[in-house]
Design an enzyme around this catalytic site. Structure first.
Site, mmCIF file in Angstrom:
data_model
loop_
_atom_site.group_PDB
_atom_site.id
_atom_site.type_symbol
_atom_site.label_atom_id
_atom_site.label_comp_id
_atom_site.label_asym_id
_atom_site.label_seq_id
_atom_site.Cartn_x
_atom_site.Cartn_y
_atom_site.Cartn_z
ATOM 1 C CB THR A 380 -1.447 16.536 -10.007
ATOM 2 O OG1 THR A 380 -0.736 15.385 -9.703
ATOM 3 C CG2 THR A 380 -2.824 16.499 -10.471
ATOM 4 C CG ASP A 422 0.476 7.540 -9.957
ATOM 5 O OD1 ASP A 422 0.948 7.404 -8.672
ATOM 6 O OD2 ASP A 422 0.033 8.311 -10.392
ATOM 7 C CB SER A 451 -5.415 8.339 -11.928
ATOM 8 O OG SER A 451 -5.512 9.805 -11.738
ATOM 9 N N GLY A 472 -3.213 16.286 -5.126
ATOM 10 C CA GLY A 472 -2.171 16.199 -4.266
ATOM 11 C C GLY A 472 -2.208 14.324 -3.966
ATOM 12 N N GLY A 473 -2.176 13.698 -4.691
ATOM 13 C CA GLY A 473 -1.596 12.512 -5.056
ATOM 14 C C GLY A 473 -3.395 11.697 -4.261
HETATM 15 O O1 DON Z 1 -2.582 10.279 -11.136
HETATM 16 C C1 DON Z 1 -2.659 10.588 -9.815
HETATM 17 O O2 DON Z 1 -3.357 9.691 -8.922
HETATM 18 C C2 DON Z 1 -1.134 10.992 -9.459
HETATM 19 N N1 DON Z 1 -0.156 11.249 -10.519
HETATM 20 C C3 DON Z 1 -1.318 12.337 -8.666
HETATM 21 C C4 DON Z 1 0.173 13.564 -8.794
HETATM 22 C C5 DON Z 1 -0.638 14.085 -7.313
HETATM 23 O O3 DON Z 1 -1.409 15.129 -7.233
HETATM 24 C C6 DON Z 1 0.587 15.218 -7.520
HETATM 25 N N2 DON Z 1 0.418 16.234 -6.404
HETATM 26 N N3 DON Z 1 0.519 17.102 -4.901
#
Ligand code: DON
Length: 573
Positions: A380, A422, A451, A472-473
């Site tokens: 992301t 997700d 998200s 960062g998920g």
């Molecule tokens: O929307 C979300 O929460 C995830 N798809 C975000 C993924 C993400 O931040 C990956 N990065 N390292």
């Protein structure tokens, strides 16, 4: 899988990196360096790549506002940062305007019309995470291009001006960084396995820093968007190519799904914290709501006196993170589809009650501390912008995993997301970030998946003070939380707030993840209290802008900082 990739690219990027991506002219994609920090008086842009930050800065200098810069930066990121910058994914924008108003734009992907709740279960009901993470079925209907056009309502410059740097960078090519070269080399096999047509990210032999990446098919798609507007993506040739890609790979996104995609403006999450006003993203992101819960759970506990990364402050922050994530798993989903008790979740009384079983000095436990009781019904990327007139924009966009599904739409040159993961594909089954959920976040046609992205603004006396966000998920809300606490409570500089080690707790698994260089004595004391602790790779890539005012001179000073964990870059003037 993502963690390994992020680890390697972060490690490579971490090498003090004085490379000059060759020859001369910065704006033709060569001859640039990475700038981690800028002090500015007018405006600033900070993003995951120098060329994208420069594209945004260019728009500010040409008289554009923060929204113009955010649009140009996002489009450039779709070219120069293909692991997360995108037109085949989605994102969120949070903006504050100098007339005092603020908006959010939701351009999250949504489930295709033919998607179904059990589409990632086999006949015995087992979860098929390979399919939800790596297949044509893993892609949600992309939202980014609709989001850019929804943002145009607030922009000043013509769209064709904003998109031109991206077109030039795709068509003429740009010199790639060392970490980008490593990332392409690491992903080579997966790109080859997942695509039947040649993709620009694979070449004969290994990539190295300074090699030129040209993306002609992507340039052609961007030109269709420039010339035909939103329809240049959601209808006509691009939509046809995407539908054809789906047909070849047994995917289900139809031309109808594309034509009916809409970005949505939504009321922001707005709350006060000790006199500051915090503005963040509402559902379908869990981020703003969780940030509000976490900040409010610490607000009356004088964390400043506990000091940065002491056992006491880390424990308190861990315990509020645990509680926010337990609530996320139980209660949150797309509020257009399911009922979410938002008011209750952020009410003072409820949050107070949530902390009743918090015992300083003793580890909490995710078996005994679950969600609250409610009786009523590596990828992301983030960018932060401030302009000379005091408008501020925070945008986080995603393909989900690094390079999304690794499927490049043949003939159109852009990568498709794997955002369907997700959703909660089966109650209690973790997604790729270990997040679990239930029916609230189950798949349904046209529903948006929950998200964690948390683009956030903090205002002081009504003026932008901080512009913050990160990828960062599931570590996103906790990283934004820590960044705010670091600055607002521990009085840290933006640089330290971004670059000092971070930690993370997400209820399940019941452990604290820490970055390297986390203080060893604090780790030992937390373990002695009963916490389980795991060292992990870099957490996020936080981009911060701080604006301060000198009351006597009436001058604004801006500091913009790009995270040391990546190629992140800050520009300003
Ligand atoms: O929307 C979300 O929460 C995830 N798809 C975000 C993924 C993400 O931040 C990956 N990065 N390292």
């Amino acid at each position: 899988m993502i963690h390994k990739k992020i680890l390697l690219s972060a490690a490579l990027a971490g090498l003090a990196f004085i490379s000059v991506y060759s020859q001369s002219n910065p704006f033709n994609g060569t001859g640039y360096t990475i700038q981690k920090k800028v002090d500015a008086g007018n405006g600033a842009v900070v993003s995951a790549h120098p060329l994208a930050s420069m594209a945004g800065l260019e728009m500010l200098k040409r008289g554009g506002n923060a929204v113009d810069a955010a649009i140009a930066t996002q489009l450039a990121l779709a070219v120069v940062y293909p692991q997360a910058g995108n037109i085949g994914g989605g994102g969120f924008m949070v903006a504050h305007f100098n007339n005092g108003s603020h908006i959010t734009i939701d351009y999250r992907e949504k489930a295709p019309g033919k998607a179904g709740r059990d589409m990632f279960l086999d006949k015995d009901g087992n979860a098929l995470t390979d399919l939800s993470q790596s297949s044509h079925l893993a892609s949600g209907v992309p939202g980014t291009v609709a989001g850019l056009f929804a943002s145009m309502k607030y922009a000043k410059l013509p769209f064709k001006t904003l998109i031109q740097p991206a077109i030039d960078l795709a068509e003429n090519g740009f010199a790639i960084t060392a970490s980008q070269a490593a990332s392409f080399n690491n992903n080579r096999d997966e790109f080859l396995q997942q695509n039947t047509s040649p993709v620009a990210f694979v070449k004969d032999g290994q990539w190295k820093a300074g090699d030129i990446l040209i993306q002609q098919e992507l340039a052609n798609t961007l030109k269709r968007i420039r010339d035909q507007g939103q329809k240049g993506f959601y209808e006509g040739e691009t939509a046809r190519l995407l539908a054809e890609e789906m047909r070849k790979g047994n995917g289900i996104i139809s031309t109808g799904d594309l034509a009916s995609y809409e970005a949505k403006e939504r009321p922001a999450v707005v709350f006060t914290y000790k006199g500051y006003q915090v503005i963040s993203m509402p559902l379908p992101s869990s981020g703003g709501l969780m940030l509000q819960q976490m900040m409010k759970m610490i607000e009356d506990r004088d964390i400043a006196s506990m000091k940065f990364q002491t056992t006491a402050s880390v424990q308190l922050m861990t315990e509020v993170e645990r509680r926010a994530f337990a609530d996320r798993a139980e209660f949150l989903g797309d509020a257009d589809f399911v009922k979410v008790p938002v008011k209750k979740l952020v009410s003072e009384e409820y949050l107070k009650e949530r902390m009743n079983d918090y015992v300083p000095g003793k580890a909490g436990n995710s078996k005994t501390t679950g969600a609250g009781s409610i009786k009523e019904s590596e990828e992301t990327t983030h960018l932060s912008v401030i302009d000379k007139d005091g408008n501020a924009v925070a945008v986080t966009t995603t393909l989900n995993d690094s390079y999304g599904s690794h499927r490049v739409v043949a003939g159109a040159g852009f990568i498709l997301n794997n955002e369907m993961d997700d959703f909660s594909i089966k109650p209690g089954v973790p997604n790729m970030y270990g997040a679990i959920g239930n029916d609230k976040n189950a798949i349904a046609p046209a529903k948006r998946m929950l998200s964690s992205m948390t683009p956030t603004l903090v205002l002081k006396d009504g003026n932008p003070f901080l512009v913050v966000g990160t990828p960062g998920g599931t570590t996103i809300p906790t990283s934004v939380f820590q960044t705010l606490v670091n600055i607002l409570e521990f009085g840290m500089s933006p640089e330290d707030a971004v670059n000092k080690p971070k930690f993370h707790h997400q209820w399940l698994p019941d452990r604290i993840d820490i970055e390297k260089n986390f203080p060893e004595d604090v780790r030992k004391q937390l373990e002695a209290m009963g916490y389980s602790i795991k060292l992990r790779e870099a957490i996020g890539r936080t981009e911060v802008i701080r604006v301060t005012y000198n009351q006597s001179t009436k001058q604004r000073s801006i500091v913009a900082v790009g995270d040391k964990r990546g190629d992140d870059d800050a520009r300003g003037y």
